[in-house]
Structure formats: structure tokens, C-alpha cells
Design a protein around this motif. Structure first.
Motif, PDB file in Angstrom:
ATOM      1  N   SER A  21       5.544   3.582  -2.818  1.00 28.34           N
ATOM      2  CA  SER A  21       4.496   2.762  -3.579  1.00 28.34           C
ATOM      3  C   SER A  21       5.039   1.567  -3.908  1.00 28.34           C
ATOM      4  N   SER A  77      -6.264  -0.030 -17.569  1.00 27.52           N
ATOM      5  CA  SER A  77      -7.112  -1.244 -17.208  1.00 27.52           C
ATOM      6  C   SER A  77      -8.105  -1.359 -18.193  1.00 27.52           C
ATOM      7  N   ARG A  81     -10.060  -8.060 -18.794  1.00 25.69           N
ATOM      8  CA  ARG A  81      -8.700  -8.080 -19.387  1.00 25.69           C
ATOM      9  C   ARG A  81      -8.234  -9.411 -19.498  1.00 25.69           C
ATOM     10  N   ALA A 113      -5.345  -4.214  -7.251  1.00 25.43           N
ATOM     11  CA  ALA A 113      -4.831  -2.971  -7.715  1.00 25.43           C
ATOM     12  C   ALA A 113      -5.744  -2.501  -8.825  1.00 25.43           C
ATOM     13  N   ASP A 145      -6.760   0.466  -4.610  1.00 27.32           N
ATOM     14  CA  ASP A 145      -5.990   1.069  -5.121  1.00 27.32           C
ATOM     15  C   ASP A 145      -4.922   2.133  -4.355  1.00 27.32           C
ATOM     16  N   LEU A 201      -0.380  -1.406  -1.506  1.00 25.96           N
ATOM     17  CA  LEU A 201      -0.030  -2.911  -1.357  1.00 25.96           C
ATOM     18  C   LEU A 201       1.325  -3.188  -0.517  1.00 25.96           C
ATOM     19  N   ASN A 218      -1.225  -6.990 -13.177  1.00 21.59           N
ATOM     20  CA  ASN A 218      -0.413  -6.004 -13.745  1.00 21.59           C
ATOM     21  C   ASN A 218      -0.203  -4.936 -12.800  1.00 21.59           C
TER      22      ASN A 218
HETATM   23  C1  LIG Z   1      -1.905  -1.226 -14.634  1.00 27.22           C
HETATM   24  S1  LIG Z   1      -3.048  -0.818 -13.365  1.00 27.22           S
HETATM   25  C2  LIG Z   1      -3.842  -2.539 -13.461  1.00 27.22           C
HETATM   26  C3  LIG Z   1      -5.178  -2.510 -13.071  1.00 27.22           C
HETATM   27  C4  LIG Z   1      -6.117  -3.679 -13.177  1.00 27.22           C
HETATM   28  N1  LIG Z   1      -5.555  -4.504 -12.099  1.00 27.22           N
HETATM   29  C5  LIG Z   1      -5.684  -4.561 -14.480  1.00 27.22           C
HETATM   30  O1  LIG Z   1      -5.070  -5.486 -14.580  1.00 27.22           O
HETATM   31  O2  LIG Z   1      -6.415  -4.107 -15.451  1.00 27.22           O
HETATM   32  C6  LIG Z   1      -1.897  -0.759 -12.005  1.00 27.22           C
HETATM   33  C7  LIG Z   1      -2.654  -0.151 -10.764  1.00 27.22           C
HETATM   34  O3  LIG Z   1      -1.767  -0.676  -9.609  1.00 27.22           O
HETATM   35  C8  LIG Z   1      -1.914   0.640  -8.813  1.00 27.22           C
HETATM   36  N2  LIG Z   1      -0.727   0.534  -7.777  1.00 27.22           N
HETATM   37  C9  LIG Z   1       0.637   0.866  -7.988  1.00 27.22           C
HETATM   38  N3  LIG Z   1       1.459   0.818  -7.053  1.00 27.22           N
HETATM   39  C10 LIG Z   1       0.379   0.351  -5.892  1.00 27.22           C
HETATM   40  C11 LIG Z   1       0.588   0.156  -4.614  1.00 27.22           C
HETATM   41  N4  LIG Z   1       1.824   0.254  -3.871  1.00 27.22           N
HETATM   42  N5  LIG Z   1      -0.595  -0.186  -3.568  1.00 27.22           N
HETATM   43  C12 LIG Z   1      -1.754  -0.240  -4.503  1.00 27.22           C
HETATM   44  N6  LIG Z   1      -1.863   0.113  -5.742  1.00 27.22           N
HETATM   45  C13 LIG Z   1      -0.995   0.455  -6.645  1.00 27.22           C
HETATM   46  C14 LIG Z   1      -1.806   1.633  -9.630  1.00 27.22           C
HETATM   47  O4  LIG Z   1      -2.363   2.858  -9.087  1.00 27.22           O
HETATM   48  C15 LIG Z   1      -2.740   1.379 -10.907  1.00 27.22           C
HETATM   49  O5  LIG Z   1      -3.951   1.582 -10.705  1.00 27.22           O
END
Ligand SMILES: C[S@@+](CC[C@H](N)C(=O)[O-])C[C@H]1O[C@@H](n2cnc3c(N)ncnc32)[C@H](O)[C@@H]1O
Length: 288
Positions: A21, A77, A81, A113, A145, A201, A218
Motif C-alpha cells: 500500500s 475524512s 475538508r 483516496a 480507495d 495508488l 491526505n
Molecule cells: C485520511 S484518508 C483521506 C480521505 C480524503 N481524501 C480526505 O482528504 O478527507 C486516506 C485514504 O487513503 C487510502 N489509501 C491509503 N493507501 C492507499 C493506496 N495505496 N491506494 C489507495 N488508497 C490508499 C486509505 O484507505 C484512506 O481511505
């Protein structure tokens, strides 16, 4: 958790997270492994994290490995935001795209994300607010995600009182949600504007098509420098030349990639650089 986490077990768990990840966990974050993985240890009827690590070194571990990665993601989230990116999208980015894109050409927006959907739905509410300006233009919003449990929540569009209180203006709450068993259900026509899809990602995003706007907020904070560069360069590769990228408040492209340039006087908003130069440590990603 009973026994102390051994270095070998720590390396197994942190290695899995980094490789699958991009999440970087330092030894000082051992407590995070302990708090977030207890449920899996219990469910798998294991004694402690060392046994979970042993399990991950055995064959046929893909289900447990997936659950470990999912449990370690931070999914916090909230709607609109930081507000500013959404204001910029509403007043600058979307009007400019509507004015410059040929009629009939869809505008494509990626919440990269998306977690439990608040970001993508904030964009859908904004687009709906500007319906008169959008006319019959197709506007596609894709939320992706790595965490399947979060995507299921996002698709459901059902939020707690606490979740809707964070950032969502009360007039939006009244307009776009209805009360359902003590929670708030997003109206179907807002939900229908967003497609959610599992996507890591670290993989090649060209499978998702090309985008005019990317919100990747984030999530880069959890990655190391080479991974940030790899992800940002891959995103640049799927954006239209006049597209815009929005990052989180603690994130930047500066010193990581030259594929993007900051938009003047707009923190966290980046356009595609016209002449990218190479940054040491940055590399073009290979397809997953
Ligand atoms: C803190 S949340 C951010 C949510 C939103 N973008 C915001 O700013 O409110 C981070 C998200 O990134 C996702 N994430 C982490 N690593 C990832 C990856 N390698 N590929 C896709 N999503 C990922 C997590 O599952 C999580 O839901």
C-alpha cells in the motif's frame, strides 16, 4: 497483546504494508500495529502480533494480508475538508473547464483516496449547486480507495451525526440528506453522480482513463519520498494538460516531482508543468 513484537515480526508487518500500500510504519509506531491489528489477531485465533506475522510468512495468506493492510489505513475524512479546495473548484476550476471544454466532452473528476466518500460527494454537491452553469454537460466523478470496507460505506452514503457535523454546512445537510434511523442518508441523485471503485495508488492509473481534476488529499503523507514521486508522476500521466491537482494541507509536490507546478496564490492546487525536469529520486512508475 502479550509478547513483545520481535524485530523479525515488525519487519514482516511493515514490509507487507510498504510493499502493498505504500504505508511507511516506523518502529516507534509499533503501538499503531498493536491497536489496529488486535481484531484480526483475535478473529484468526492467534496469540499475538508475532503469530500474525508468522501467519503472513506462510503461503495462502492473501486474505489475512489484505485485512492487515485495510486495518492499517487511516480513513479519517469529512465533507468539504479544509473548505478552500472546494471553493477553488467551485469558483475557478469548474467554471474554466465548462468554458473551455468542447460541448459534449465529459468533465472527469477523480477523488483518488476517497475513503468513506465525503470528498467525492462534496464535489457532487458542488456540481449540483452549479447545475445551471453545467447545463447538460456530463460530469463524471470517480472515487477510488484501497480499502474495500470504506468503499462499501461510501457507496451506502449513510453518515452519523458526528460525520455530518464536521464541515458540512447545515443548509447542505437539509438539502442533500434525509434522516434515517438516527443517521443521515445522502439523496440518491447525489449518490448516483459518483462511481466508487477499488484502486491501489501504487498501480497504473491509466486503467481509470484521463482526468481534468484530481483530488488526492491526505494520503501522500503516509508514503515515503520515492513512493510520493511515483504516485504523483503516475497521476500526472493521466491528467489532461490543463487539469488541476488538489493535495492535502500537509502535502506538496515541491522537491518531489516537477511534473506539477503550484498554482499562484493557491495553496495545495497544482497544474501540469509545461516542461517537466527530472528530480533526483523521482521515477516514472512501471505498470503494476
Ligand atoms: C485520511 S484518508 C483521506 C480521505 C480524503 N481524501 C480526505 O482528504 O478527507 C486516506 C485514504 O487513503 C487510502 N489509501 C491509503 N493507501 C492507499 C493506496 N495505496 N491506494 C489507495 N488508497 C490508499 C486509505 O484507505 C484512506 O481511505
Amino acid at each position: 497483546m502479550s509478547a513483545m513484537l520481535t524485530d523479525t515480526s515488525f519487519d514482516t508487518l511493515s514490509g507487507l504494508l510498504k510493499a502493498t500500500s505504500g504505508l511507511v510504519i516506523g518502529r516507534e509506531k509499533t503501538y499503531l500495529l498493536e491497536t489496529r491489528l488486535t481484531g484480526i489477531v483475535k478473529r484468526e485465533k492467534l496469540n499475538d502480533l508475532n503469530h500474525l506475522a508468522d501467519r503472513l510468512r506462510m503461503p495462502n495468506n492473501s486474505r489475512v494480508a489484505r485485512d492487515v493492510v485495510e486495518a492499517m489505513t487511516t480513513n479519517e475524512s469529512f465533507f468539504f475538508r479544509d473548505d478552500r479546495p472546494f471553493q477553488h473548484f467551485r469558483t475557478q476550476a469548474l467554471p474554466k473547464l465548462l468554458a473551455t471544454r468542447p460541448a459534449g466532452m465529459p468533465i472527469r473528476i477523480w477523488s483518488a483516496a476517497a475513503s468513506s466518500g465525503q470528498e467525492a460527494y462534496s464535489l457532487a454537491m458542488t456540481v449540483t449547486d452549479l447545475k445551471a452553469a453545467c447545463g447538460d454537460r456530463k460530469i463524471e466523478i470517480l472515487g477510488t480507495d484501497i480499502a474495500r470496507d470504506q468503499l462499501a460505506r461510501a457507496r451506502e452514503g449513510l453518515y452519523t451525526q458526528f460525520e455530518v457535523q464536521r464541515g458540512l454546512p447545515v443548509q447542505h445537510l437539509m438539502r442533500w440528506f434525509r434522516k434515517e434511523d438516527g443517521k443521515w442518508r445522502l439523496h440518491d441523485h447525489i449518490r448516483a453522480q459518483v462511481q466508487f471503485r477499488e484502486f491501489n495508488l501504487l498501480a497504473d492509473p491509466s486503467v481509470l482513463g484521463r482526468f481534468d481534476i484530481v483530488f488526492c488529499r491526505n494520503v501522500l503523507i503516509y508514503f515515503d519520498h520515492p513512493t510520493k514521486a511515483r504516485v504523483l508522476d503516475a497521476i500526472a500521466g493521466v491528467m489532461r494538460p490543463d487539469g488541476l491537482l488538489y493535495l492535502g494541507g500537509a502535502e506538496t509536490v515541491l522537491g518531489i516531482t516537477t511534473r506539477f507546478a503550484p498554482v499562484a496564490a493557491e495553496r495545495g492546487v497544482y497544474s501540469i508543468a509545461t516542461q517537466p525536469a527530472s528530480v533526483p529520486g523521482s521515477r516514472v512508475p512501471q505498470p503494476a
